[in-house]
Design an enzyme around this catalytic site. Structure first.
Site, PDB file in Angstrom:
ATOM      1  N   SER A  13       0.729  -1.187  -0.132  1.00 15.39           N
ATOM      2  CA  SER A  13       0.141  -0.084   0.136  1.00 15.39           C
ATOM      3  C   SER A  13       0.890   1.239  -0.110  1.00 15.39           C
ATOM      4  CB  SER A  13      -1.023   0.104   1.065  1.00 15.39           C
ATOM      5  OG  SER A  13      -0.246  -0.044   2.238  1.00 15.39           O
ATOM      6  N   ARG A  16       8.676   3.505   1.244  1.00 15.08           N
ATOM      7  CA  ARG A  16       9.321   4.559   2.022  1.00 15.08           C
ATOM      8  C   ARG A  16      10.560   4.649   1.813  1.00 15.08           C
ATOM      9  NH1 ARG A  16       6.042   1.933   3.558  1.00 15.08           N
ATOM     10  NH2 ARG A  16       5.968   0.246   4.496  1.00 15.08           N
ATOM     11  N   HIS A 239      13.073  -9.669   0.161  1.00 11.66           N
ATOM     12  CA  HIS A 239      11.642 -10.021   0.342  1.00 11.66           C
ATOM     13  C   HIS A 239      11.408  -9.390   1.808  1.00 11.66           C
ATOM     14  CE1 HIS A 239       8.277 -12.907   1.767  1.00 11.66           C
ATOM     15  NE2 HIS A 239       7.786 -12.005   0.895  1.00 11.66           N
ATOM     16  N   ASP A 240      10.393  -8.629   1.657  1.00 11.17           N
ATOM     17  CA  ASP A 240      10.183  -7.669   3.077  1.00 11.17           C
ATOM     18  C   ASP A 240       9.868  -8.380   4.365  1.00 11.17           C
ATOM     19  OD1 ASP A 240       7.673  -8.503   2.301  1.00 11.17           O
ATOM     20  OD2 ASP A 240       6.776  -6.561   1.986  1.00 11.17           O
TER      21      ASP A 240
END
Length: 448
Positions: A13, A16, A239-240
């Protein structure tokens, strides 16, 4: 001059740019630039707006370049998994990355299963079946997309793609590749058996690099545009979730992590992949970790539901934010709960009405208030966390006492209380920016 590292952390979404400022043994986080990540639907297909994301990332770098109080050491990028785009023989991106919630791949599941069963795939990769797995995306592209059939040469996952834009270097980072359904969980290399069986070419893929690898520096063009120099670019745990687990600082194999974002992921870091049929049937997946271990986890369609509920409420001009929803949920007392794992909550046209309809079908009641609807979601999350903890304890044959909870969901004290109450475990709240923290810690270690 403070020595700093730049973390780009892109979620489903928003994105940053966060600076990690080294202060002795600690790292202070400073958010410099935040931007939305809204999917775009064109002719029925849902895309990621990758040109806009890259533009916004460069705007963040321009802000950093104007700073006179910092000395930049490196930068790294983490994003969500499975998605990506194709590069042609001239090095140009030939398609916009398609959103994992797009429905196109549903048509190829049976085609893949006709040549390679789900239990066989799991025994190699440890990855659960999901329409959005990269495996199905590539199968669809090479069978049904004529442009990619003719011109597609290299596949890059989202963080690899952005890294390519910044450095001009082609690579696949190991943890992001581990989400694809293409990697052998035991050897940690692309599975030749899968590629041969599905008619894929190994030439599509680039070198797999480990977290902490310097893949290049900013290109001269990016340097000129942003005002920065030849900043080293590190392939972090791209990968977050892998970065978030690194940021959670898990110390023992019997400590659970709960990463709360658009998706909620609960799991353990283990030394070897768990590929048995009973593990597959229980819904566990095996992905790579920053430490080179396995993140055994369950992927839960979690805060996405609350995000979409908020959107529906504001579409009705109710002007509510998350604190309003939380307070309304705390005031509601019913025990109705939706099944968080139900496919109906993946991408309904109206999440609020879908929740109301599900409760009406299951309990014969009609939820009327915001608090009642939200509570059905919180109760559903609590039930799922409780069951998942129980399954992990059975799997490792050891009691779990601690859950490290990180990510944006830690801002929701009501959710933290639901987790603690429903699971009966101690909940340790970590940083809300766990992915960025893990991203930065890997960079710092790589540059030390």
């Amino acid at each position: 001059m403070n020595k700093v590292h730049i973390a780009f952390d892109l979620g489903a979404s928003s994105g940053r740019l966060i600076l990690g400022i080294q202060k002795g043994e600690t790292v202070e986080l400073e958010e410099v630039h935040r931007f939305p990540n809204d999917p775009v639907v064109i002719n029925g297909t849902m895309y990621w707006d990758i040109p806009r994301l890259f533009h916004e990332m460069k705007q963040g770098l321009k802000k950093v370049a104007r700073r006179e109080d910092i000395e930049i050491q490196s930068m790294g990028i983490d994003t969500w998994g499975v998605d990506g785009a194709w590069i042609d023989e001239d090095g140009q991106m030939i398609n916009l990355p398609i959103h994992y919630r797009d429905a196109r791949t549903a048509k190829v599941i049976e085609e893949v299963e006709a040549v390679m069963s789900q239990d066989k795939l799991y025994s190699i990769t440890g990855i659960q079946k999901a329409n959005f797995n990269t495996l199905y995306q590539l199968y669809y592209d090479k069978k049904y997309n004529k442009v990619i059939q003719a011109q597609g040469r290299k596949w890059l996952f989202m963080p690899d793609l952005l890294g390519y834009f910044f450095t001009g270097k082609l690579y696949n980072e190991a943890t992001i590749a581990s989400t694809s359904g293409l990697v052998d969980a035991t050897t940690k290399a692309y599975s030749q058996e899968i590629f041969d069986t599905l008619g894929f070419s190994m030439d599509w893929m680039s070198e797999l690099v480990k977290p902490g690898t310097q893949v290049g520096t900013l290109t001269p063009q990016v340097q000129e545009e942003t005002g920065l120099g030849a900043i080293p670019v590190i392939a972090v745990a791209s990968h977050d979730t892998a970065s978030a687990v690194a940021g959670a600082k898990i110390e023992k194999e019997n400590e659970l992590y709960l990463v709360c974002g658009t998706w909620c992921l609960m799991g353990l870091e283990v030394s070897t992949p768990q590929l048995a049929e009973e593990v597959r049937l229980a819904g566990f997946t095996n992905e790579g970790s920053a430490k080179g271990k396995i993140r055994l986890l369950k992927n839960i369609n979690g805060l996405w539901i609350l995000q979409q509920l908020k959107k529906c409420l504001n579409d009705r001009d109710l002007s509510v934010d998350y604190p309003d929803i939380i307070e309304a949920a705390k005031a509601a007392s019913h025990t109705y709960a939706i099944d968080i794992t139900d496919e109906r909550f993946m991408a309904p046209l109206n999440m609020e009405q879908e929740i109301i309809q599900a409760c009406h079908e299951q309990y014969g009641v009609t939820l009327t208030s915001v608090g009642e609807v939200a509570t059905a979601v919180y109760n559903g999350l609590g039930n799922l966390y409780q069951e998942t903890v129980r399954q992990f304890e059975v799997l490792i044959q050891e009691e779990i006492s601690t859950i490290h909870m990180v990510g944006g969901g830690t801002k929701d004290q009501h959710l933290c209380e639901v987790v603690s109450q429903m699971t009966g475990k101690q909940v340790i709240k970590g940083t809300t920016e766990a992915s960025a923290m893990g991203n930065l810690l890997i960079q710092i270690q790589a540059r030390s």
